[in-house]
Each structure stands twice: as C-alpha cells, then as structure tokens.
Design a protein around this motif. Structure first.
Motif, mmCIF file in Angstrom:
data_model
loop_
_atom_site.group_PDB
_atom_site.id
_atom_site.type_symbol
_atom_site.label_atom_id
_atom_site.label_comp_id
_atom_site.label_asym_id
_atom_site.label_seq_id
_atom_site.Cartn_x
_atom_site.Cartn_y
_atom_site.Cartn_z
ATOM 1 N N GLN A 1 -71.452 -25.637 -0.794
ATOM 2 C CA GLN A 1 -70.555 -26.776 -0.859
ATOM 3 C C GLN A 1 -70.893 -27.577 -2.095
ATOM 4 O O GLN A 1 -72.035 -27.591 -2.539
ATOM 5 C CB GLN A 1 -70.713 -27.668 0.371
ATOM 6 C CG GLN A 1 -70.137 -27.082 1.633
ATOM 7 C CD GLN A 1 -70.221 -28.077 2.764
ATOM 8 O OE1 GLN A 1 -71.202 -28.095 3.487
ATOM 9 N NE2 GLN A 1 -69.203 -28.895 2.909
ATOM 10 N N ASN A 2 -69.900 -28.253 -2.625
ATOM 11 C CA ASN A 2 -70.122 -29.157 -3.737
ATOM 12 C C ASN A 2 -69.994 -30.580 -3.237
ATOM 13 O O ASN A 2 -69.023 -30.909 -2.540
ATOM 14 C CB ASN A 2 -69.102 -28.908 -4.850
ATOM 15 C CG ASN A 2 -69.325 -27.560 -5.500
ATOM 16 O OD1 ASN A 2 -70.459 -27.162 -5.731
ATOM 17 N ND2 ASN A 2 -68.240 -26.860 -5.792
ATOM 18 N N PHE A 3 -70.953 -31.400 -3.589
ATOM 19 C CA PHE A 3 -70.942 -32.803 -3.195
ATOM 20 C C PHE A 3 -70.947 -33.660 -4.445
ATOM 21 O O PHE A 3 -71.587 -33.322 -5.440
ATOM 22 C CB PHE A 3 -72.172 -33.135 -2.340
ATOM 23 C CG PHE A 3 -72.223 -32.380 -1.049
ATOM 24 C CD1 PHE A 3 -71.430 -32.757 0.020
ATOM 25 C CD2 PHE A 3 -73.058 -31.289 -0.898
ATOM 26 C CE1 PHE A 3 -71.473 -32.057 1.219
ATOM 27 C CE2 PHE A 3 -73.109 -30.579 0.292
ATOM 28 C CZ PHE A 3 -72.314 -30.968 1.360
ATOM 29 N N GLU A 4 -70.253 -34.780 -4.387
ATOM 30 C CA GLU A 4 -70.210 -35.709 -5.516
ATOM 31 C C GLU A 4 -71.526 -36.477 -5.654
ATOM 32 O O GLU A 4 -71.967 -36.748 -6.766
ATOM 33 C CB GLU A 4 -69.058 -36.697 -5.338
ATOM 34 C CG GLU A 4 -67.691 -36.069 -5.450
ATOM 35 C CD GLU A 4 -67.383 -35.588 -6.857
ATOM 36 O OE1 GLU A 4 -67.734 -36.295 -7.823
ATOM 37 O OE2 GLU A 4 -66.806 -34.500 -6.986
ATOM 38 N N THR A 5 -72.138 -36.831 -4.513
ATOM 39 C CA THR A 5 -73.341 -37.666 -4.563
ATOM 40 C C THR A 5 -74.443 -37.070 -3.690
ATOM 41 O O THR A 5 -74.176 -36.304 -2.751
ATOM 42 C CB THR A 5 -73.057 -39.101 -4.068
ATOM 43 O OG1 THR A 5 -72.707 -39.045 -2.679
ATOM 44 C CG2 THR A 5 -71.951 -39.756 -4.872
ATOM 45 N N LEU A 6 -75.658 -37.459 -3.993
ATOM 46 C CA LEU A 6 -76.821 -37.057 -3.205
ATOM 47 C C LEU A 6 -76.694 -37.560 -1.773
ATOM 48 O O LEU A 6 -76.958 -36.827 -0.821
ATOM 49 C CB LEU A 6 -78.091 -37.582 -3.873
ATOM 50 C CG LEU A 6 -79.416 -37.285 -3.195
ATOM 51 C CD1 LEU A 6 -79.672 -35.783 -3.138
ATOM 52 C CD2 LEU A 6 -80.551 -37.989 -3.935
#
Length: 98
Positions: free
Chosen positions: A4-9
């Motif tokens: 998955q790709n996440f914008e933020t930690l």
C-alpha cells in the motif's frame, strides 16, 4: 502483507494498528525491545512483514522507514527508523531483520 502507498507516516501507523500491529519496537544497543509487551528480542526472533519509506515534505533527505514486525511468540508491532542525524535506533540490529 499487501503493498500500500501512504501519504504520511501517521496514516501508515494507523492502518497497521488496525491490522493488529499494536506494539512499538525500538532497536537498542544489544536487542530490539517491544515497549508495551516489555520483552526483548534478537533479530532472528523477528520477521519484517512489510515496510514503508517516507521522505520529508521540506527536505527529501529527511527520510524514515516504518517496519511492520511480528515476533516468534506472536507480538505484532511497528518500528520507525529515521535517517536523520538525531535518531537513536541501532541500525546494525535493524539491518539483521529478516
């Protein structure tokens, strides 16, 4: 674990927490500790189920990695590795994780 790709930690941590990765791991001098379970592990006792890389918004060299980790005795949690000059993690222990 699916990619998955996440914008933020924080978004990644929240997602992993919902999937049962509820402990926090830190790599100290001689072991990797699960803070909530209050247990100590060696790298061979841990498995990396997935990892995510993040770059700072203002400085691309301000990178961090988030590891989703499970232990041989069923504990699941995350370990955050910052590549800034002010990190306190034992990088050599982290490099030994499977």
């Amino acid at each position: 674990m699916e990619t998955q790709n996440f914008e933020t930690l924080s978004e990644a941590i929240n997602n992993l927490t919902q999937k049962g990765y509820t402990d926090n791991f830190v790599a100290e001098d001689t072991c990797i500790k699960a803070l909530y379970a209050k247990k100590e592990y060696q790298p061979e006792d841990l498995k990396v189920d997935g990892f995510y890389r993040f770059e700072g918004m203002t400085n691309p060299s301000d990178q961090s990695k988030l590891f989703a980790i499970s232990t041989n005795d069923g504990i699941k949690g995350t370990l955050t590795m910052s590549y800034s000059a002010n990190h306190s993690q034992n990088i050599e222990l982290i490099k030994q994780l499977k």
